[in-house]
Write a protein that holds these residues in place. Structure first.
Motif, PDB file in Angstrom:
ATOM      1  N   LEU A 146       0.838  -1.206   0.000  1.00 61.61           N
ATOM      2  CA  LEU A 146       0.000   0.000   0.000  1.00 61.61           C
ATOM      3  C   LEU A 146       0.867   1.247   0.000  1.00 61.61           C
ATOM      4  O   LEU A 146       0.598   2.212  -0.740  1.00 61.61           O
ATOM      5  N   MET A 147       1.914   1.241   0.811  1.00 60.59           N
ATOM      6  CA  MET A 147       2.813   2.386   0.876  1.00 60.59           C
ATOM      7  C   MET A 147       3.536   2.580  -0.456  1.00 60.59           C
ATOM      8  O   MET A 147       3.635   3.703  -0.967  1.00 60.59           O
ATOM      9  N   ASN A 207       2.693   1.539  -3.601  1.00 57.52           N
ATOM     10  CA  ASN A 207       1.818   1.923  -4.712  1.00 57.52           C
ATOM     11  C   ASN A 207       1.315   3.349  -4.566  1.00 57.52           C
ATOM     12  O   ASN A 207       1.227   4.088  -5.554  1.00 57.52           O
ATOM     13  N   THR A 208       0.976   3.744  -3.339  1.00 55.81           N
ATOM     14  CA  THR A 208       0.496   5.114  -3.136  1.00 55.81           C
ATOM     15  C   THR A 208       1.606   6.127  -3.397  1.00 55.81           C
ATOM     16  O   THR A 208       1.374   7.178  -4.017  1.00 55.81           O
ATOM     17  N   ASP A 232       2.187   6.544  -7.116  1.00 51.23           N
ATOM     18  CA  ASP A 232       1.155   7.389  -7.723  1.00 51.23           C
ATOM     19  C   ASP A 232       1.447   8.863  -7.491  1.00 51.23           C
ATOM     20  O   ASP A 232       1.271   9.691  -8.391  1.00 51.23           O
ATOM     21  N   ASN A 233       1.877   9.196  -6.281  1.00 47.09           N
ATOM     22  CA  ASN A 233       2.172  10.598  -5.968  1.00 47.09           C
ATOM     23  C   ASN A 233       3.436  11.078  -6.674  1.00 47.09           C
ATOM     24  O   ASN A 233       3.524  12.256  -7.059  1.00 47.09           O
ATOM     25  N   SER A 257       2.626  12.328 -10.019  1.00 45.57           N
ATOM     26  CA  SER A 257       1.657  13.424 -10.071  1.00 45.57           C
ATOM     27  C   SER A 257       2.317  14.698 -10.573  1.00 45.57           C
ATOM     28  O   SER A 257       3.541  14.881 -10.503  1.00 45.57           O
ATOM     29  N   ASN A 307       1.369  12.916   1.442  1.00 42.35           N
ATOM     30  CA  ASN A 307       0.128  12.466   0.811  1.00 42.35           C
ATOM     31  C   ASN A 307       0.040  10.944   0.751  1.00 42.35           C
ATOM     32  O   ASN A 307      -1.060  10.382   0.761  1.00 42.35           O
ATOM     33  N   SER A 308       1.176  10.281   0.690  1.00 40.31           N
ATOM     34  CA  SER A 308       1.177   8.820   0.630  1.00 40.31           C
ATOM     35  C   SER A 308       0.830   8.194   1.972  1.00 40.31           C
ATOM     36  O   SER A 308       0.447   7.021   2.029  1.00 40.31           O
ATOM     37  N   PRO A 323      -3.537   6.898   3.120  1.00 39.07           N
ATOM     38  CA  PRO A 323      -4.143   5.556   3.243  1.00 39.07           C
ATOM     39  C   PRO A 323      -3.640   4.790   4.470  1.00 39.07           C
ATOM     40  O   PRO A 323      -4.391   4.014   5.078  1.00 39.07           O
ATOM     41  N   ASP A 333      -3.415  15.036   6.483  1.00 38.38           N
ATOM     42  CA  ASP A 333      -3.855  15.821   5.338  1.00 38.38           C
ATOM     43  C   ASP A 333      -4.605  17.058   5.834  1.00 38.38           C
ATOM     44  O   ASP A 333      -5.781  16.975   6.191  1.00 38.38           O
TER      45      ASP A 333
END
Length: 342
Positions: free
Chosen positions: A227-228, A230-231, A234-235, A238, A262-263, A266, A336
């Motif tokens: 999860l860490m 992949n997130t 993605d960032n 960006s 931001n990561s 989740p 956030d």
């Protein structure tokens, strides 16, 4: 935001009532309760003493009279309607009385209180290891995507994901305890624990902790690491990160100061949900390693149809789960600053 959390806290009340009344109703209709167990034990005793199972009681195969059964129903509260019994139980819970075990006749809270430190011990250690390793490892895998390090760690992670924690525990016990005698076969302390010095006690507990702790960590560690990674990937792809790097910001600072925060959103979302897992543990892992924690207590109470213990554990676990959901929202708001609850 304050009004939002007040509403969430108020929603705990009807949710708690709904959960407990559903499970309480189920316990009233599931066969094999305390009365059935007493009847079976009485029949077994009479049969063992030479009595006939067909003529040992007033009604043929029934070893207890209707009057005795009625007194048992009154004693256990089965003579009242379900809702009436539930609100009687709820009023006692609000006074801090979780009832008495129908199997061991001990106060439920005393039975739970003895096992809370053990579950907290493994739960907190597991949480520290999961978050202390999965966040740096996920960061390293995202930055070194498709390198040898990423491929090797991915193989190890997917192997861990494919093997449940309790299965890994069984394999480790067979390999490291039975075959090579490196670690103990189970339990939390050795037989002569009380005779040891303080250093020896600490070493003995650590020796007994390694295998169960690894079994606890293996499943959640895999999910959190991926999860860490992949997130964060993605960032990193960006526009705001690419713009920051294009303006001259070093890649390391762009990762740590921009994409990393931001990561973590989740990760923060799932943090509160782990609170109940910290205390309740895993009954399968505790069963494998013979650890007397909350998970094993809940498992045994279900098998024994010890409904007061089942309901007592449900009270604690459901409250922790609902409070954990609120803590998840707090963690998200902390990580956030854009989040505003209305």
């Amino acid at each position: 935001m304050t009004a939002y959390f007040i509403r969430r806290l108020l929603l705990v009340i009807p949710t708690f009532i709904g959960i407990t009344i559903m499970v309480f109703t189920i316990t009233r209709f599931v066969p094999g309760g305390p009365i059935e167990r007493i009847i079976a034990e009485t029949r077994a005793m009479q049969t063992g003493q030479g009595g006939s199972s067909t003529s040992s009681g007033p009604s043929g195969g029934q070893p207890l009279s209707e009057e005795q059964i009625q007194k048992l129903k009154e004693y256990y509260g089965f003579d009242k309607p379900v809702l009436t019994s539930y609100f009687i139980w709820l009023s006692k819970v609000l006074q801090g009385d979780l009832g008495k075990s129908t199997r061991y006749y001990d106060p439920v809270w005393d039975m739970i209180k003895e096992r809370i430190p053990i579950s907290l011990y493994f739960g907190i250690l597991s949480l520290i290891m999961i978050y202390g390793v999965c966040i740096p490892l996920g960061l390293a895998k995202a930055v070194r995507h498709k390198t040898g390090f990423d491929n090797i760690t991915s193989i190890i992670i997917f192997m861990g994901y494919a093997i449940p924690g309790w299965v890994a525990g069984v394999l480790m016990l067979v390999l490291f305890s039975s075959n090579y005698d490196v670690f103990p076969l189970g339990g939390l302390v050795s037989e002569f624990f009380e005779e040891m010095s303080l250093f020896e006690k600490a070493r003995d507990i650590a020796w007994h902790t390694i295998l169960p702790l690894f079994s606890y960590v293996i499943g959640s560690f895999t999910v959190m690491t991926l999860l860490m990674k992949n997130t964060l990937m993605d960032n990193l792809s960006s526009d705001y990160v690419r713009t920051a790097i294009a303006k001259g910001l070093p890649f390391k600072k762009a990762v740590l100061n921009h994409a990393m925060q931001n990561s973590l959103i989740p990760i923060a979302t799932s943090f509160g949900n782990n609170i109940s897992i910290i205390l309740m543990g895993s009954f399968l892992i505790e069963k494998v390693f013979n650890i007397n924690g909350m998970g094993l207590l809940g498992y045994e109470s279900i098998l024994d149809r010890d409904y007061p213990v089942v309901m007592g554990i449900l009270v604690i676990s459901s409250l922790l789960f609902m409070v954990g959901n609120i803590l998840s929202d707090l963690c998200v708001a902390f990580v956030d600053p854009r989040v505003r609850f209305k």
